[in-house]
Design an enzyme around this catalytic site. Structure first.
Site, short mmCIF file in Angstrom:
data_model
loop_
_atom_site.label_atom_id
_atom_site.label_comp_id
_atom_site.label_asym_id
_atom_site.label_seq_id
_atom_site.Cartn_x
_atom_site.Cartn_y
_atom_site.Cartn_z
N LYS A 22 55.73 16.50 77.45
CA LYS A 22 55.72 16.76 76.00
C LYS A 22 55.42 18.23 75.72
CE LYS A 22 51.94 15.81 73.38
NZ LYS A 22 51.56 17.00 72.61
N ASN A 23 54.37 18.73 76.35
CA ASN A 23 53.95 20.11 76.06
C ASN A 23 54.90 21.13 76.67
OD1 ASN A 23 51.87 18.97 74.71
ND2 ASN A 23 50.25 19.55 76.15
N ARG A 92 51.30 19.22 64.32
CA ARG A 92 50.63 20.51 64.19
C ARG A 92 51.11 21.54 65.21
NH1 ARG A 92 47.72 16.86 61.73
NH2 ARG A 92 46.67 17.51 59.83
N CYS A 116 42.86 18.70 62.60
CA CYS A 116 43.37 17.38 62.95
C CYS A 116 42.26 16.58 63.60
CB CYS A 116 44.58 17.49 63.87
SG CYS A 116 44.14 17.99 65.52
N ARG A 121 41.84 23.53 64.60
CA ARG A 121 43.17 24.09 64.89
C ARG A 121 43.47 25.38 64.10
NH1 ARG A 121 45.39 19.74 68.03
NH2 ARG A 121 46.70 21.32 68.96
N PRO A 122 42.62 26.41 64.18
CA PRO A 122 42.95 27.68 63.52
C PRO A 122 44.16 28.34 64.20
CG PRO A 122 41.02 27.95 64.92
CD PRO A 122 41.39 26.48 64.97
N ILE A 123 44.78 29.31 63.49
CA ILE A 123 45.95 29.99 64.10
C ILE A 123 45.73 31.50 64.15
CG2 ILE A 123 47.63 28.17 63.54
CD1 ILE A 123 48.56 30.05 61.22
N ASP A 124 44.46 31.92 64.09
CA ASP A 124 44.18 33.36 64.08
C ASP A 124 44.74 34.08 65.31
OD1 ASP A 124 42.16 31.63 65.26
OD2 ASP A 124 41.02 33.44 65.72
N LEU A 125 44.72 33.43 66.46
CA LEU A 125 45.20 34.10 67.69
C LEU A 125 46.72 34.28 67.64
CD1 LEU A 125 42.98 32.11 70.24
CD2 LEU A 125 42.56 34.41 69.37
N ASP A 306 43.11 17.50 77.97
CA ASP A 306 43.93 16.33 77.67
C ASP A 306 43.64 15.16 78.60
OD1 ASP A 306 45.08 17.69 75.62
OD2 ASP A 306 46.99 18.09 76.62
N ILE A 328 37.02 22.86 75.02
CA ILE A 328 38.23 23.39 74.38
C ILE A 328 38.31 23.01 72.89
CG2 ILE A 328 40.76 23.55 74.52
CD1 ILE A 328 39.35 24.73 76.97
N ARG A 398 53.01 9.50 70.40
CA ARG A 398 53.29 10.94 70.32
C ARG A 398 53.50 11.55 71.71
NH1 ARG A 398 48.71 13.84 68.39
NH2 ARG A 398 50.02 15.49 69.18
C1 UD1 Z 1 47.98 22.97 73.78
C2 UD1 Z 1 48.49 21.59 74.07
C3 UD1 Z 1 47.37 20.56 73.96
C4 UD1 Z 1 46.19 20.97 74.84
C5 UD1 Z 1 45.78 22.41 74.55
C6 UD1 Z 1 44.71 22.92 75.51
C7 UD1 Z 1 50.79 21.70 73.32
C8 UD1 Z 1 51.82 21.25 72.35
N1 UD1 Z 1 49.54 21.26 73.12
O1 UD1 Z 1 47.53 22.97 72.42
O2 UD1 Z 1 47.87 19.30 74.38
O3 UD1 Z 1 45.11 20.11 74.58
O4 UD1 Z 1 46.91 23.29 74.68
O5 UD1 Z 1 45.14 22.81 76.81
O6 UD1 Z 1 51.08 22.39 74.27
N2 UD1 Z 1 42.41 28.34 68.98
C9 UD1 Z 1 41.90 29.23 68.07
N3 UD1 Z 1 42.77 30.05 67.41
C10 UD1 Z 1 44.12 29.99 67.61
C11 UD1 Z 1 44.62 29.08 68.57
C12 UD1 Z 1 43.74 28.27 69.24
O7 UD1 Z 1 40.70 29.31 67.84
O8 UD1 Z 1 44.85 30.76 66.99
C13 UD1 Z 1 41.47 27.43 69.68
C14 UD1 Z 1 41.81 25.96 69.37
O9 UD1 Z 1 41.26 25.54 68.14
C15 UD1 Z 1 41.20 25.26 70.55
C16 UD1 Z 1 41.43 26.26 71.69
O10 UD1 Z 1 41.66 27.52 71.07
O11 UD1 Z 1 39.83 25.07 70.33
C17 UD1 Z 1 42.59 25.92 72.58
O12 UD1 Z 1 43.77 25.87 71.82
P1 UD1 Z 1 45.20 26.19 72.40
O13 UD1 Z 1 45.11 26.59 73.83
O14 UD1 Z 1 45.89 27.09 71.44
O15 UD1 Z 1 45.88 24.76 72.33
P2 UD1 Z 1 47.25 24.36 71.68
O16 UD1 Z 1 48.30 25.33 72.03
O17 UD1 Z 1 47.04 24.03 70.24
#
Ligand code: UD1
Length: 417
Positions: A22-23, A92, A116, A121-125, A306, A328, A398
């Site tokens: 999936k990922n 998401r 969620c 799930r912030p998107i700042d990065l 996961d 995480i 999912r």
């Molecule tokens: C992906 C996987 C998910 C897995 C996760 C960690 C997909 C579709 N999903 O999710 O199954 O559990 O990797 O291995 O591939 N964060 C921030 N700011 C950001 C982005 C992330 O603070 O802009 C934080 C998140 O809230 C979380 C951590 O970083 O606490 C890890 O997130 P991230 O590695 O981005 O996971 P996803 O890509 O969302």
């Protein structure tokens, strides 16, 4: 709403082929937008998250067509660069379309994904790295509009944290940016290398994906390809856990064994016997599982978040005390109150959970709180004495393709209602 009815305590044994990841599939589906051509994807799992990504592709003007387990995506006529709020909410991880949209159109519009079941799930990065690549971004009441009026430009960028999604977005954008981008402290998950392999097969020039530093020479355009998505290591881990909890001898086939490396020490510590071949892994369960001293979730190659919930299900019936630290996501213990309904003995303190193994679990009626939490309840139900009922199965759907059929092939008795 579907429910799963599970008749527990059957021996789970046999050989089973593992679905596509999936990922791996989701960022590759987004990458199809960048190609402006036809792509044939093999081993694409049929999951509700993949169907949600296809709805987005259709909304953007791409054509999609299944031929068996292969998916054809034609993005030649794509013309829209906006993802509706409804589709962003449906999945998401749709944020991974950001890099592809800005790379293709120089424009992107979408909603912030929002929190969620497992965290904020912030998107700042994502925002920071896209700004570094020349994107101007506005956030108005949760609706993001992004533009790169002068085209994307290469840059050197160090991630504050190795986010999987942000690394993928950066790769997508940098693949077609002007110049050479160097990304450091990147996520190293196998799905990152899968995305880069896919893009390279379309003509991109990406080196080092799967390692901390990725170097991307931007190319003017990409072409179509035929590509096979990697197997799903978390599904493989879930099936192995089902065998481990039910006295089984199970072989997961069509996997990449090296992707399973972070999990092997945990299965060994529980007393399982592991054999690894070129594309398969065999697990023989001990009479009773032993505890795992400390499971600490970390970015790859650490133990995957996961797999935390599925492995926790196994430790509920292990001899001794197991400790879990979830590093995480903030709220990833929502399966715990439901596991307790089966008779598990678990205490949660902040990001730590302590599991005292019990001799047996009893059938229960539970609700899947999220995708992997739902899988852990299914595992508990398979090991429990009696007939269990799991609701909110849409969470499990999912990420697990036809889960009841897969489990029934290895000796389980699971029905969907
Ligand atoms: C992906 C996987 C998910 C897995 C996760 C960690 C997909 C579709 N999903 O999710 O199954 O559990 O990797 O291995 O591939 N964060 C921030 N700011 C950001 C982005 C992330 O603070 O802009 C934080 C998140 O809230 C979380 C951590 O970083 O606490 C890890 O997130 P991230 O590695 O981005 O996971 P996803 O890509 O969302």
């Amino acid at each position: 709403m579907d429910k799963l009815i599970v008749n527990g305590q059957r021996n789970i044994s046999g050989k089973i082929s593992v679905q596509g990841s999936k990922n791996g599939a989701l960022p590759i589906l987004s990458a199809c937008v960048l190609t402006k051509s036809q792509v044939i994807l093999h081993n694409c799992p049929k999951l509700s998250d993949v169907y949600a990504a296809l709805k987005i592709l259709n909304e953007l003007g791409c054509k999609t067509d299944w031929q068996g387990n292969s998916l054809i995506v034609d993005s030649r006529d794509a013309s829209a660069y906006s993802i509706s709020d409804e589709l962003m909410r449906e999945m998401r991880s749709s944020i991974v379309f950001f890099g592809a949209l800005i790379g293709r159109f120089g424009l992107a519009e979408f909603s912030t994904p929002g929190g969620c079941e497992i965290g904020l799930r912030p998107i700042d990065l994502h925002i920071k790295v896209m700004e570094a690549l020349g994107t101007e971004i506005k956030n108005e009441n949760g609706r993001i509009s992004a533009k790169a009026p002068n085209g994307l430009s290469a840059n050197n960028y160090v991630f504050q944290f190795p986010s999987v999604g942000a690394t993928e977005n950066a790769i997508l954008a940098a693949a077609v940016a002007r110049g050479t981008t160097v990304l450091e402290n990147c996520a190293r998950e196998p799905e990152i290398a899968d995305l880069a392999d896919f893009l390279n097969s379309c003509g991109a020039k990406i080196k080092g994906a799967g390692e901390g530093t990725i170097v991307i020479d931007g190319v003017g355009s990409l072409h179509g390809t035929e590509y096979s998505i990697i197997p799903d290591r978390i599904v493989a881990a879930t099936l192995l856990t089902a065998g481990a909890m039910n006295g089984g001898n199970i072989v997961v086939d069509n996997i990449v064994p090296s992707h399973m490396r972070p999990l092997i020490p945990v299965f060994l510590e529980m007393g399982c016997n592991i054999n690894v071949g070129e594309s398969w892994m065999e697990l023989k369960a001990p009479k009773r599982l032993g505890r795992v001293k400390h499971v600490v979730t970390m970015p790859y190659p650490g133990f995957p978040t996961d797999a935390q919930a599925p492995i926790m299900a196994a430790t509920t019936i292990a001899s001794g005390t197991s400790v879990f630290t979830e590093n995480i996501f903030e709220c990833r213990f929502k399966h715990v109150p439901e596991l307790i309904r089966f008779g598990a003995n678990i205490k949660v303190e902040g990001r730590m959970a302590v599991v005292e193994g019990v001799r047996r679990l009893y059938a229960s009626s539970v609700a899947a709180p999220d995708l992997r939490g739902g899988a852990s309840l299914l595992l508990a139900a398979l090991a429990a004495d009696g007939l269990s009922e799991i609701s909110n199965v849409h969470h499990i759907d999912r990420g697990y393709e036809n889960i009841e059929n897969v489990l029934n092939q290895i000796g389980a008795d699971v029905r969907r209602m």
